[in-house]
Enzyme design. Sequence first.
Site, PDB file in Angstrom:
ATOM      1  N   ASP A  12      41.905  47.809  37.526  1.00  0.00           N
ATOM      2  CA  ASP A  12      41.292  47.993  36.225  1.00  0.00           C
ATOM      3  C   ASP A  12      40.475  49.288  36.286  1.00  0.00           C
ATOM      4  O   ASP A  12      40.224  49.825  37.371  1.00  0.00           O
ATOM      5  CB  ASP A  12      40.403  46.786  35.918  1.00  0.00           C
ATOM      6  CG  ASP A  12      39.626  46.947  34.634  1.00  0.00           C
ATOM      7  OD1 ASP A  12      40.240  47.251  33.595  1.00  0.00           O
ATOM      8  OD2 ASP A  12      38.390  46.775  34.677  1.00  0.00           O
ATOM      9  N   ASP A  14      37.332  50.478  33.720  1.00  0.00           N
ATOM     10  CA  ASP A  14      35.906  50.312  33.448  1.00  0.00           C
ATOM     11  C   ASP A  14      35.343  49.131  34.232  1.00  0.00           C
ATOM     12  O   ASP A  14      35.859  48.022  34.139  1.00  0.00           O
ATOM     13  CB  ASP A  14      35.668  50.062  31.957  1.00  0.00           C
ATOM     14  CG  ASP A  14      36.127  51.209  31.079  1.00  0.00           C
ATOM     15  OD1 ASP A  14      35.269  51.960  30.603  1.00  0.00           O
ATOM     16  OD2 ASP A  14      37.343  51.352  30.876  1.00  0.00           O
ATOM     17  N   ASP A 171      37.439  43.288  37.334  1.00  0.00           N
ATOM     18  CA  ASP A 171      36.083  42.744  37.269  1.00  0.00           C
ATOM     19  C   ASP A 171      35.875  41.700  36.181  1.00  0.00           C
ATOM     20  O   ASP A 171      34.775  41.161  36.064  1.00  0.00           O
ATOM     21  CB  ASP A 171      35.063  43.875  37.069  1.00  0.00           C
ATOM     22  CG  ASP A 171      35.180  44.528  35.698  1.00  0.00           C
ATOM     23  OD1 ASP A 171      36.298  44.940  35.337  1.00  0.00           O
ATOM     24  OD2 ASP A 171      34.159  44.648  34.994  1.00  0.00           O
TER      25      ASP A 171
END
Length: 222
Positions: A12, A14, A171
């Site tokens: 991922d 961000d 995250d």
Amino acid sequence: MSSIPFDIVGFDLDGTLIDTSGDLAAAVNHAIGTIGRAPFPAADIHPFVGKGARVMLQCALDASGGYDEALLMRLLPILLDYYAQNLAIHSMPYPGLVQALDELAGHGVRLAICTNKAERFTLPLMRQIGLSDRFAAIVGGDTVGVSKPDPAPIRAMVERAGGGRAIFVGDTINDIAGARNAGIANVAVGFGFLDGPIEQLEADAVIHHFDELVPLLERWSG
């Protein structure tokens, strides 16, 4: 022969590769400032980050005096346009990331990105950060018409990176559920834009610093 049992490590963006919270906070503050609302400290906006610009703006408006749909839709383009012009003022890789990427490349592992961030932000951000050339594939939130947790973008990432056995690092629940839906292993990072205990993600494994990633993958079994 690599001691890592994966052909591709996907990430991922961000909250996983890059801490973009400072520039996202600046964009939120610019947008709400156009209607006279006081800026938030970046740390106060951090909990709003990670579910897309609309949700981030909605949370900021709600916390600063409320909003209606018309106001939200008026300010969202202002936020996005400002962000597009200021992608990498404060954003930076998380500690240990670049070394981990170097080590993975040394193992012959291909690197890839699958993010829900639109391509208009993702591609220039990665160029401005100076990391674009390290990735065999970069799939944005609008690349294939759907976003995580739908498995399609993660599958597209794997295909575009050349195929093979993959693992995905992220995250949020969108990342871990997306990887699970795509049938690939997953790792959650404990330093990103979490909105609850990391255990709730039910990831296959958890790291709290990028210096843990390569050793984890080297001892991966199954």
